[in-house]
Design a protein around this motif. Structure first.
Motif, PDB file in Angstrom:
ATOM      1  N   PRO A   7       0.810  -1.224   0.000  1.00  0.00           N
ATOM      2  CA  PRO A   7       0.000   0.000   0.000  1.00  0.00           C
ATOM      3  C   PRO A   7       0.842   1.272   0.000  1.00  0.00           C
ATOM      4  N   LEU A   8       0.313   2.288  -0.676  1.00  0.00           N
ATOM      5  CA  LEU A   8       0.847   3.635  -0.563  1.00  0.00           C
ATOM      6  C   LEU A   8       0.171   4.374   0.590  1.00  0.00           C
ATOM      7  N   SER A   9      -1.094   4.043   0.823  1.00  0.00           N
ATOM      8  CA  SER A   9      -1.883   4.688   1.863  1.00  0.00           C
ATOM      9  C   SER A   9      -1.824   3.880   3.153  1.00  0.00           C
ATOM     10  N   ASP A  10      -2.121   4.561   4.275  1.00  0.00           N
ATOM     11  CA  ASP A  10      -2.149   3.818   5.535  1.00  0.00           C
ATOM     12  C   ASP A  10      -3.493   3.163   5.797  1.00  0.00           C
ATOM     13  N   TRP A  11      -4.462   3.364   4.880  1.00  0.00           N
ATOM     14  CA  TRP A  11      -5.764   2.727   5.001  1.00  0.00           C
ATOM     15  C   TRP A  11      -6.081   1.935   3.730  1.00  0.00           C
ATOM     16  N   HIS A 124       5.629  10.515  -1.190  1.00  0.00           N
ATOM     17  CA  HIS A 124       5.952  10.357   0.225  1.00  0.00           C
ATOM     18  C   HIS A 124       6.741   9.064   0.433  1.00  0.00           C
ATOM     19  N   ARG A 125       6.279   7.989  -0.213  1.00  0.00           N
ATOM     20  CA  ARG A 125       6.992   6.722  -0.081  1.00  0.00           C
ATOM     21  C   ARG A 125       8.354   6.788  -0.774  1.00  0.00           C
ATOM     22  N   PRO A 177       6.453  15.931   0.791  1.00  0.00           N
ATOM     23  CA  PRO A 177       7.480  14.979   0.351  1.00  0.00           C
ATOM     24  C   PRO A 177       8.721  15.669  -0.220  1.00  0.00           C
ATOM     25  N   ALA A 178       8.544  16.875  -0.745  1.00  0.00           N
ATOM     26  CA  ALA A 178       9.669  17.601  -1.321  1.00  0.00           C
ATOM     27  C   ALA A 178      10.404  18.443  -0.290  1.00  0.00           C
TER      28      ALA A 178
END
Length: 428
Positions: A7-11, A124-125, A177-178
């Motif tokens: 997953p990229l998301s935490d949900w 972000h990842r 993220p940047a």
């Protein structure tokens, strides 16, 4: 890290009934867990864009061919993350080449076409785990940042800002993220100038200088870097306490050679012709402006720091000092054993502010690049970390520390550090 699809998301939410009937569908009943770290997604998953509901756009998902189980990824509000086949294929390529993705011009174009939410999660990842090229971060939604920065410049120039979009008034976390420590302080600075609230503006400006200095300029689009550099240069012109840090930040953003507020420290002094150690090694740091720092390494193994800020006594200077509640310059010594942080208390004199610090010297690099801060900037520092700075100042400096403590709220770490200094009990 490896090229694992997870997953990229935490949900995430499982398509079909949850494994345990009656539980929340999010993260198989554990909403507080971070789906990105669940052992469930360790291996065997492939990236998909699936139709979670009939007649609805496809959404981002992970599918496990061996078990035929599919999980849909959710945004911060619990809604599925929409994505097309092209976007899902792009994420698949990025994850397959993890953690060193190679993204060509066509990939960057496709990345910019993804939704704001998916771009944020993917980058972000990438920032956390991979080594993405800086240009990847140019695809983030920077337009509201430029809009707000331009409004701040107008306020600093004494002009009213234009009406701002909702996105500019609430930048959120979309470009973090940047660069961390930029959008929040920029919003704080804007609010402090618009209300007006001098303390809020000072806090926002101070934090923004630090955030801009820490940011990687190559991750910012040229227009954004120029807009933020313009904010920093205006800050340098209106707030003398921020001048040196704001100029450093602006120069770094625009590729100019930074002035020198850095020097190396060596505890072992060079020998003179007679074979004895020289009396001291002195470095004078500055950029030709009103702010200067002098370091002296003594034969006794001490580092003596003298700070001066040329600033004539005036009602405006007094208002600024009142806003800060005490004026302190953060300095740091980075050594192989870690980084030691100190704060030099600046006493107001007729034509300048000055302060000194006397601490044990260690081999390393001395830096005085952070913005002058107020008593509010010390609220997150532990009493034990403040104590060496209090112990290393002189009597006039202690008066500055004590006066600032009286203005600070009950429980402020400075109050507790002073009690430690005078042996009046524990810091807590």
């Amino acid at each position: 890290m490896t090229g694992v699809h997870r997953p990229l998301s935490d949900w995430v939410v499982r398509l079909g009934p949850p494994p345990v009937p009656g539980t929340s569908p999010i993260n198989d009943g554990d909403e507080r867990a971070d789906a990105r770290d669940l052992p469930l997604f360790a291996e065997g998953w492939v990236r998909r864009a699936v139709a979670a509901e009939p007649d609805r756009p496809p959404v981002l998902a992970l599918h496990h061919p061996a078990t035929a189980v599919t999980y849909v990824e959710l945004d911060d509000h619990g809604a599925p993350l929409r994505i097309g086949e092209t976007g899902a294929a792009l994420i698949d390529r990025v994850e397959t080449s993890w953690p060193h993705p190679v993204l060509g011009p066509e990939d960057l174009t496709a990345l910019a076409a993804l939704s704001r939410e998916v771009r944020y999660l993917l980058l972000h990842r990438l920032d956390r785990e991979g080594t993405p090229p800086p240009a990847v971060f140019h695809s983030l939604p920077w337009e509201p940042v430029t809009e707000l920065a331009s409004a701040v410049v107008r306020l600093l120039d004494g002009d009213p800002p234009p009406a701002l979009s909702a996105e500019a008034l609430d930048l959120g976390h979309w470009v973090t993220p940047a660069a961390l420590g930029v959008t929040g302080p920029l919003e704080q600075l804007y609010e402090g100038l618009a209300e007006p609230d001098p303390v809020l503006a000072a806090r926002g400006g101070t934090a923004l200088c630090g955030g801009l200095r820490a940011a990687d300029p190559e991750r910012l689009p040229a227009q954004v870097a120029a807009a933020l550099a313009a904010v920093a240069r205006r800050l340098a012109g209106v707030n003398p306490f921020l001048r040196h840090a704001a100029v450093l930040a602006a120069d770094r953003l625009t590729g100019a050679a930074p002035p020198g507020f850095v020097t190396g420290l060596e505890p072992s002094l060079p020998k003179s012709a007679s074979g004895t150690a020289d009396r001291a090694v002195v470095d004078r740091l500055g950029d030709g402006g009103p702010f200067s720092v002098r370091t002296e390494v003594t034969p006794g193994g001490r580092l003596k720091v003298t700070v001066e800020l040329a600033l004539e006594d005036s009602p405006e200077r007094e208002r600024l000092i009142d806003t800060y509640g005490g004026v302190f310059l953060p300095v740091a010594v980075a050594s192989p054993a870690g980084t030691l942080r100190y704060w030099v208390a600046l006493e107001a004199r007729r034509r300048w502010l000055s302060g000194t610090l006397d601490v044990p010297v260690v081999r390393g690099e001395f830096r005085a690049e952070d913005a002058v801060t107020g008593v509010w900037g010390l609220s997150g520092i532990s009493p034990d970390e403040l104590l060496p700075s209090l112990a290393g100042t002189h009597r006039a400096g202690l008066r500055v520390w004590s006066a600032a403590a009286e203005l600070s709220p009950a429980g402020h770490p400075l109050r507790r550090a002073l009690r430690l200094l005078y042996g009046e009990g524990p810091a807590s």
